[in-house]
Scaffold this motif. Structure first.
Motif, short mmCIF file in Angstrom:
data_model
loop_
_atom_site.label_atom_id
_atom_site.label_comp_id
_atom_site.label_asym_id
_atom_site.label_seq_id
_atom_site.Cartn_x
_atom_site.Cartn_y
_atom_site.Cartn_z
N GLY A 111 0.82 -1.19 0.00
CA GLY A 111 0.00 0.00 0.00
C GLY A 111 0.86 1.25 0.00
N TYR A 112 0.73 2.05 -1.05
CA TYR A 112 1.41 3.34 -1.15
C TYR A 112 0.37 4.46 -0.94
CZ TYR A 112 5.58 1.11 -3.18
OH TYR A 112 6.69 0.35 -3.38
N GLY A 113 0.84 5.70 -0.87
CA GLY A 113 -0.07 6.80 -0.70
C GLY A 113 -1.05 6.97 -1.85
N ASP A 114 -0.64 6.57 -3.06
CA ASP A 114 -1.50 6.77 -4.24
C ASP A 114 -1.84 5.49 -4.97
OD1 ASP A 114 1.00 6.18 -5.15
OD2 ASP A 114 1.15 7.85 -6.55
N SER A 115 -1.41 4.33 -4.46
CA SER A 115 -1.67 3.09 -5.18
C SER A 115 -1.58 1.89 -4.25
CB SER A 115 -0.66 2.92 -6.33
OG SER A 115 0.67 2.81 -5.82
N THR A 116 -2.13 0.77 -4.73
CA THR A 116 -2.01 -0.51 -4.02
C THR A 116 -1.56 -1.57 -5.03
OG1 THR A 116 -4.34 -1.04 -4.43
CG2 THR A 116 -3.80 0.07 -2.35
N ILE A 117 -0.91 -2.61 -4.52
CA ILE A 117 -0.40 -3.69 -5.37
C ILE A 117 -0.78 -5.02 -4.74
CG2 ILE A 117 1.63 -4.73 -6.46
CD1 ILE A 117 3.05 -2.04 -6.18
N ASP A 118 -1.29 -5.93 -5.57
CA ASP A 118 -1.58 -7.30 -5.14
C ASP A 118 -0.75 -8.26 -5.97
OD1 ASP A 118 -3.69 -6.47 -3.36
OD2 ASP A 118 -4.92 -6.14 -5.14
N ASP A 119 -0.28 -9.33 -5.34
CA ASP A 119 0.61 -10.27 -6.02
C ASP A 119 0.26 -11.70 -5.61
OD1 ASP A 119 3.08 -12.09 -6.06
OD2 ASP A 119 3.90 -10.36 -7.11
N ALA A 120 0.12 -12.59 -6.60
CA ALA A 120 -0.04 -14.02 -6.37
C ALA A 120 1.14 -14.73 -7.02
CB ALA A 120 -1.35 -14.53 -6.95
N GLN A 121 1.76 -15.68 -6.34
CA GLN A 121 3.01 -16.26 -6.81
C GLN A 121 3.12 -17.73 -6.43
OE1 GLN A 121 6.10 -14.70 -3.53
NE2 GLN A 121 4.78 -13.06 -4.34
N ALA A 122 3.89 -18.47 -7.26
CA ALA A 122 4.13 -19.88 -6.99
C ALA A 122 5.44 -20.30 -7.64
CB ALA A 122 2.98 -20.74 -7.52
N MET A 123 6.14 -21.22 -7.00
CA MET A 123 7.38 -21.77 -7.55
C MET A 123 7.47 -23.24 -7.18
SD MET A 123 11.31 -20.36 -7.38
CE MET A 123 11.40 -20.33 -5.59
N TYR A 124 7.93 -24.05 -8.16
CA TYR A 124 8.06 -25.48 -7.94
C TYR A 124 9.43 -25.94 -8.44
CZ TYR A 124 6.97 -30.48 -7.95
OH TYR A 124 6.98 -31.83 -7.71
N ARG A 125 10.13 -26.67 -7.60
CA ARG A 125 11.45 -27.18 -7.96
C ARG A 125 11.51 -28.66 -7.58
NH1 ARG A 125 15.35 -22.33 -5.59
NH2 ARG A 125 15.05 -20.85 -7.32
N THR A 126 11.88 -29.47 -8.56
CA THR A 126 12.04 -30.90 -8.30
C THR A 126 12.98 -31.48 -9.34
OG1 THR A 126 10.90 -33.03 -8.11
CG2 THR A 126 9.98 -31.44 -9.65
N GLY A 127 13.99 -32.20 -8.90
CA GLY A 127 14.92 -32.81 -9.83
C GLY A 127 15.52 -31.81 -10.80
N ARG A 128 15.31 -32.04 -12.10
CA ARG A 128 15.85 -31.16 -13.12
C ARG A 128 14.92 -30.00 -13.48
NH1 ARG A 128 18.56 -35.12 -17.70
NH2 ARG A 128 19.76 -36.48 -16.29
N TRP A 129 13.70 -30.01 -12.94
CA TRP A 129 12.69 -29.02 -13.34
C TRP A 129 12.63 -27.85 -12.36
CZ3 TRP A 129 10.13 -28.59 -17.81
CH2 TRP A 129 10.03 -29.72 -18.62
N THR A 130 12.39 -26.67 -12.94
CA THR A 130 12.03 -25.47 -12.18
C THR A 130 10.87 -24.80 -12.89
OG1 THR A 130 14.30 -25.08 -11.41
CG2 THR A 130 12.79 -23.21 -11.35
N ALA A 131 9.83 -24.44 -12.14
CA ALA A 131 8.68 -23.74 -12.72
C ALA A 131 8.31 -22.59 -11.79
CB ALA A 131 7.51 -24.68 -12.92
N ARG A 132 7.90 -21.48 -12.40
CA ARG A 132 7.57 -20.30 -11.61
C ARG A 132 6.46 -19.52 -12.32
NH1 ARG A 132 12.30 -18.42 -11.51
NH2 ARG A 132 12.14 -16.56 -12.82
N ALA A 133 5.52 -18.97 -11.57
CA ALA A 133 4.43 -18.19 -12.14
C ALA A 133 4.06 -17.07 -11.17
CB ALA A 133 3.21 -19.05 -12.45
N GLU A 134 3.57 -15.96 -11.73
CA GLU A 134 3.24 -14.82 -10.88
C GLU A 134 2.23 -13.93 -11.60
OE1 GLU A 134 5.78 -11.88 -7.91
OE2 GLU A 134 6.81 -12.99 -9.50
N PHE A 135 1.31 -13.37 -10.82
CA PHE A 135 0.34 -12.41 -11.34
C PHE A 135 0.37 -11.17 -10.44
CE2 PHE A 135 -3.79 -10.33 -11.12
CZ PHE A 135 -4.05 -10.07 -12.46
N ILE A 136 0.45 -9.98 -11.05
CA ILE A 136 0.54 -8.74 -10.30
C ILE A 136 -0.47 -7.74 -10.84
CG2 ILE A 136 2.04 -6.80 -9.65
CD1 ILE A 136 4.43 -8.66 -9.96
#
Length: 320
Positions: free
Chosen positions: A203-228
């Motif tokens: 929360g800023y004086g003139d704006s707000t920000i929402d963020d949803a995030q996820a990360m998965y790591r296993t063996g050779r794989w890495t996956a990441r996603a985010e919405f802002i």
């Protein structure tokens, strides 16, 4: 905090840190200070952007860090770069700026940080550029967001909570002219091994920000996603964006392939400004993230008028 900030808000930050102090003071009063450690990294790069191409030093960072006691440590990092520098003089000079300047306190599951640090918001902005799978962060994230203030955090095996109060003016600012603070909160849970799911808000004086995030790591794989989503109250519009990234190590600890799709919409009140990016890339690890070469190419597709802004990058990284 600075004299321009109301006294009540200064006390608010001081009280948070003081809650950590009573259980810390007696732990190692007689402990000898450890020797400071010098760390850093270099990222020379060749970049093709649209119909132009150039060699430049994307980033050179040098840090001094160490522990004063078992529960108190410090970090001071400065950055040299040849891109994004002020246009005066016209030939952009090599610029010097501070990035991390903080003291950190810790006790069991609790921690506190005071100074200039990365605020607890976007997952990708909290990841160091030395460990990212791509040469640039996604457009909605863009940079590692830093500010000056105080942060507290609490960790248990499957849960992390973070909160911060900062000036809201960004890094390397000498004052807080509007006297408004910015507030951050972030929570991350680990429901199964390798998977982190979280959310954050600011929360800023003139704006707000929402963020949803996820990360998965296993063996050779890495996956990441985010919405802002950022809501600008005065002009009453939203800036939104998201990305999905996947990386796979074809040769463990040596060769990795990366793919990312991202979308960025500066204003939901304008129907023609959205852009979508498609990236493919590789990482060649000579000595892990300490010494590696990374190359990627991203195609951008605009919602309306197409822009000649496809980007290709080859970057070397040396870290010590």
């Amino acid at each position: 905090m600075r004299p321009s900030v109301p006294a009540a808000r200064v006390l608010q930050g001081m009280i948070i840190l003081s809650c950590l102090a009573p259980s810390l003071g007696a732990q190692a009063r007689d402990s000898a200070s450890t020797s400071p450690k010098v760390t850093g990294y270099l990222q020379p790069r060749f970049q093709s952007l649209g119909d132009s191409a150039s060699f430049f030093l994307r980033r050179a960072r040098f840090a001094l860090e160490g522990s004063i006691t078992p529960w108190a440590s410090y970090r001071a990092q400065v950055e040299l770069r040849t891109i994004g520098a002020p246009a005066t003089p016209l030939t952009s000079p090599l610029t010097l700026s501070a990035t991390d300047l903080f003291v950190r306190l810790s006790h069991e599951q609790w921690g506190g940080t005071v100074g200039q640090f990365r605020v607890p918001l976007s997952l990708e902005s909290l990841l160091s550029s030395t460990t990212l799978e791509t040469t640039e962060r996604s457009r909605i994230v863009n940079v590692a967001r830093r500010d000056i203030g105080v942060q507290v955090d609490w960790h248990i095996p499957r849960l992390t909570l973070q909160a911060a109060i900062v000036d809201g003016e960004g890094p390397n600012r000498a004052n807080n002219p509007d006297n408004h603070m910015a507030y951050f909160a972030r929570a991350v849970v680990t429901p199964v091994r390798g998977l982190d799911v979280g959310g954050a808000a600011a929360g800023y004086g003139d704006s707000t920000i929402d963020d949803a995030q996820a990360m998965y790591r296993t063996g050779r794989w890495t996956a990441r996603a985010e919405f802002i989503r950022a809501h600008h109250r005065a002009a009453d519009f939203n800036t939104t964006g998201w990305y999905v990234l996947a990386a796979y190590q074809l040769v463990p600890r040596q060769f990795q392939v990366v793919g990312r799709m991202e979308q960025y919409d500066p204003s939901d009140r304008i129907g023609t400004d959205r852009s979508t990016g498609y990236l493919v890339g590789v990482q060649y690890f000579i000595r892990g993230d300490t010494f590696k070469v990374i190359a990627d190419y991203e195609i951008f597709r605009e919602q309306a008028v197409q822009v000649n802004n496809n980007r290709g990058v080859i970057q070397m990284q040396v870290r010590w």
